[in-house]
Design an enzyme around this catalytic site. Structure first.
Site, PDB file in Angstrom:
ATOM      1  N   ASP A   1      49.777  34.478  44.288  1.00 38.06           N
ATOM      2  CA  ASP A   1      48.058  34.823  43.537  1.00 38.06           C
ATOM      3  C   ASP A   1      47.793  34.916  42.270  1.00 38.06           C
ATOM      4  O   ASP A   1      48.749  36.188  42.084  1.00 38.06           O
ATOM      5  CB  ASP A   1      48.136  34.600  45.188  1.00 38.06           C
ATOM      6  CG  ASP A   1      48.233  34.414  46.337  1.00 38.06           C
ATOM      7  OD1 ASP A   1      47.516  34.597  47.542  1.00 38.06           O
ATOM      8  OD2 ASP A   1      48.729  33.148  46.413  1.00 38.06           O
ATOM      9  N   ASP A   2      46.361  34.577  42.332  1.00 41.95           N
ATOM     10  CA  ASP A   2      45.927  35.573  41.768  1.00 41.95           C
ATOM     11  C   ASP A   2      45.671  34.862  39.563  1.00 41.95           C
ATOM     12  O   ASP A   2      45.322  35.411  39.065  1.00 41.95           O
ATOM     13  CB  ASP A   2      45.410  36.535  41.685  1.00 41.95           C
ATOM     14  CG  ASP A   2      44.906  37.098  43.102  1.00 41.95           C
ATOM     15  OD1 ASP A   2      44.285  37.959  43.244  1.00 41.95           O
ATOM     16  OD2 ASP A   2      44.425  35.772  43.940  1.00 41.95           O
TER      17      ASP A   2
ATOM     18  N   HIS B   1      43.412  27.782  44.018  1.00 43.74           N
ATOM     19  CA  HIS B   1      42.792  29.684  45.113  1.00 43.74           C
ATOM     20  C   HIS B   1      41.488  29.810  44.522  1.00 43.74           C
ATOM     21  O   HIS B   1      40.957  30.665  44.880  1.00 43.74           O
ATOM     22  CB  HIS B   1      43.554  30.791  44.147  1.00 43.74           C
ATOM     23  CG  HIS B   1      44.116  32.023  45.284  1.00 43.74           C
ATOM     24  ND1 HIS B   1      43.899  32.488  46.357  1.00 43.74           N
ATOM     25  CD2 HIS B   1      43.792  32.792  44.801  1.00 43.74           C
ATOM     26  CE1 HIS B   1      43.775  33.454  46.999  1.00 43.74           C
ATOM     27  NE2 HIS B   1      44.229  34.201  45.700  1.00 43.74           N
TER      28      HIS B   1
ATOM     29  N   HIS C   1      37.267  33.731  43.130  1.00 47.61           N
ATOM     30  CA  HIS C   1      38.159  34.887  44.581  1.00 47.61           C
ATOM     31  C   HIS C   1      36.892  35.377  45.780  1.00 47.61           C
ATOM     32  O   HIS C   1      36.937  37.142  45.497  1.00 47.61           O
ATOM     33  CB  HIS C   1      39.030  35.812  44.095  1.00 47.61           C
ATOM     34  CG  HIS C   1      40.080  36.508  45.047  1.00 47.61           C
ATOM     35  ND1 HIS C   1      39.931  37.379  45.488  1.00 47.61           N
ATOM     36  CD2 HIS C   1      41.680  36.056  44.948  1.00 47.61           C
ATOM     37  CE1 HIS C   1      41.400  37.516  46.143  1.00 47.61           C
ATOM     38  NE2 HIS C   1      42.437  36.353  45.645  1.00 47.61           N
TER      39      HIS C   1
ATOM     40  N   HIS D   1      51.602  38.459  44.019  1.00 44.43           N
ATOM     41  CA  HIS D   1      51.049  38.428  43.578  1.00 44.43           C
ATOM     42  C   HIS D   1      51.164  37.970  41.891  1.00 44.43           C
ATOM     43  O   HIS D   1      52.343  39.506  41.569  1.00 44.43           O
ATOM     44  CB  HIS D   1      49.657  39.411  43.175  1.00 44.43           C
ATOM     45  CG  HIS D   1      48.773  39.345  44.260  1.00 44.43           C
ATOM     46  ND1 HIS D   1      49.560  39.795  45.708  1.00 44.43           N
ATOM     47  CD2 HIS D   1      47.382  38.665  45.315  1.00 44.43           C
ATOM     48  CE1 HIS D   1      48.201  39.430  46.766  1.00 44.43           C
ATOM     49  NE2 HIS D   1      46.997  38.621  46.198  1.00 44.43           N
TER      50      HIS D   1
HETATM   51 ZN    ZN Z   1      43.672  35.969  45.792  1.00 42.80          ZN
END
Ligand code: ZN
Length: 470
Positions: free
Chosen positions: A293-294, A344, A348, A435
């Protein structure tokens, strides 16, 4: 009567008559010479093929149905070397010959003109035309001609010309046909080409203004192209987007990006990797979905991709729109290397705290960034922090995927703890959260992959594992 009148003629009449006759002869002579000169030049140019001393040879090529013609000058004062393809199609052949002949005419005329005006024996020039052939889907040929011309000591000018040809139907096709005459596809395509030009480190001297102009969503701007099984190559003539010394510029648009934009008849059949939802196996097969993620992140994501490649592992990357915007080429690399791209959100946020409109805006802006980077939509969605509601899940037009194993990599930032945390929590059909913005995650990934591979797990994407998750 007659003789009387004759005798009466005065000497002034003789003068007038003689002058008139002489003038007439002069005029006739003048026009004859001029005419001769014109027709001579015309003949020379038209008969460029035959009257100029050159050797024409023909040979077979490695491409079925394509012969190569070479036309090489034997006149040291008028050097040229021309190479071009011929097929069994008369129309195509004459079109190519027309192009070659007209280049040759230009060259010969320019050489003769300068020679006449300057009478300089040391003058020299050259014309060189060669071509490259690209084959796509067996029947499609792209011919890319590179023409280098200098006349009488002028600088060499390089010009490109391309032909895209279906050898089966004997049709010459353009980029518009290739993209199904779809302006939406053109827009996606042109903004991607712009992106590629601007992010290419080898092309530092590009003028941003010229690149913007050259990549507007107009068909005519992309009329020089070639296509093979891996890429669509777009060509820009020298001096159009970069300083002239850099020569023509080309950019490769990957087939992973291009394929969904192509008109149906040009699309490559993708190998189906999706497992049928029912009846594939008895449930004893071991599989795991790694998720990152991210990102994307310029260093960490790249290292993660390299590790995954070593284990031939497929994974899912839940990307933030505001990062895709900065690193579109990394997002594209993720796709190109066979992984799944997920949405995503843009910034955030904790979604349940937002209005419906704000939530959709987070989703849509990120989708647009993803489409612009990789040429296709995301296939799955993950709410930040796994924080969502049934109402939000219903609103988002994607499958919503959370995780079953949280490695807490963002908290411990420790490669050894990453491996340990997977070992402690591992179960079949797990979705593991990591991540790809922390160096420790990239450093610990080999250990994770090594452990899971030894345990007999197959690495699949989130979409592939969802049918097996309760
Ligand atoms: Zn995230």
């Amino acid at each position: 009567m007659r003789s009387t009148r004759f005798k009466k003629r005065g000497p002034w009449i003789d003068l007038v008559l003689i002058t008139s006759i002489l003038s007439l002869i002069g005029v006739i002579l003048f026009f004859t010479i001029i005419n001769d000169d014109f027709s001579l030049r015309d003949n020379e140019a038209n008969a460029a093929h035959s009257s100029i001393d050159s050797s024409i040879t023909e040979e077979k090529s490695t491409f079925p149905g394509i012969r190569i013609i070479s036309d090489i000058s034997n006149d040291p004062k008028l050097p040229f070397a021309l190479q071009y393809p011929q097929t069994n199609d008369e129309l195509f052949n004459s079109m190519i010959e027309e192009y070659i002949t007209s280049s040759k005419k230009n060259y010969i005329n320019a050489m003769r003109l300068k020679k006449k005006t300057r009478k300089d024996e040391a003058l020299s020039g050259e014309l060189n035309i060669h071509f490259d052939t690209y084959q796509y889907d067996e029947v499609y040929y792209s011919f890319v001609f590179t023409e280098r011309m200098s006349t009488n000591n002028t600088a060499t000018k390089t010009t490109l010309k391309t032909f895209f040809y279906n050898i089966e139907t004997a049709q010459v096709l353009d980029i518009r046909t290739l993209l199904g005459e779809d302006t939406k596809s053109l827009e996606t395509f042109s903004s991607h080409v712009r992106q590629l030009l601007k992010s290419n480190n080898d092309l530092q001297n590009l003028s941003t203004e010229e690149v913007d102009l050259a990549t507007e969503a107009r068909w005519i701007l992309f009329d020089k192209f070639a296509i093979n099984e891996d890429n669509l190559i777009i060509y820009f003539d020298e001096g159009t987007i970069a300083p002239i010394e850099q020569g023509p510029i080309s950019v490769n648009v990957s087939m992973s990006f291009l394929n969904p934009l192509l008109a149906e008849e040009f699309q490559m059949q993708m190998v189906e990797v999706d497992a049928p939802v029912e009846g594939l196996d008895d449930g004893t097969k071991k599989r795991v979905a790694l998720t990152f993620d991210d990102g994307p992140h310029p260093q960490v994501t790249k290292q993660v991709l390299d590790s995954l490649d070593r284990y031939n592992a497929k994974a899912t990357f839940f990307m933030l729109g505001n990062r895709v915007q900065y690193y579109p080429e990394i997002a594209l690399d993720v796709l190109n290397r066979g992984h799944e791209v997920g949405n995503h959100t843009w910034s955030h946020p904790v979604l349940p705290k937002l209005t419906e409109e704000q939530i959709m805006n987070e989703f849509t802006t990120t989708e647009n960034a993803i489409i612009s980077a990789i040429g296709q939509e995301s296939t799955v969605f993950r709410p930040p922090y796994g924080s969502t509601t049934d109402a939000i899940n219903a609103m988002i037009p994607r499958d919503v995927a959370i995780w079953s194993i949280d490695t807490l990599d963002w908290k411990h930032r420790d490669a050894n703890k990453l491996v340990q945390s997977v070992k402690n929590q591992m179960h079949n059909n797990a979705i593991i959260l990591m991540h790809d913005i922390h160096q420790s995650t990239a450093d610990g990934l080999n250990g994770v992959l090594d452990y899971l591979a030894n345990e007999g797990y197959e690495f699949v994407t989130v979409s592939d594992i969802m049918p097996y998750v309760q």
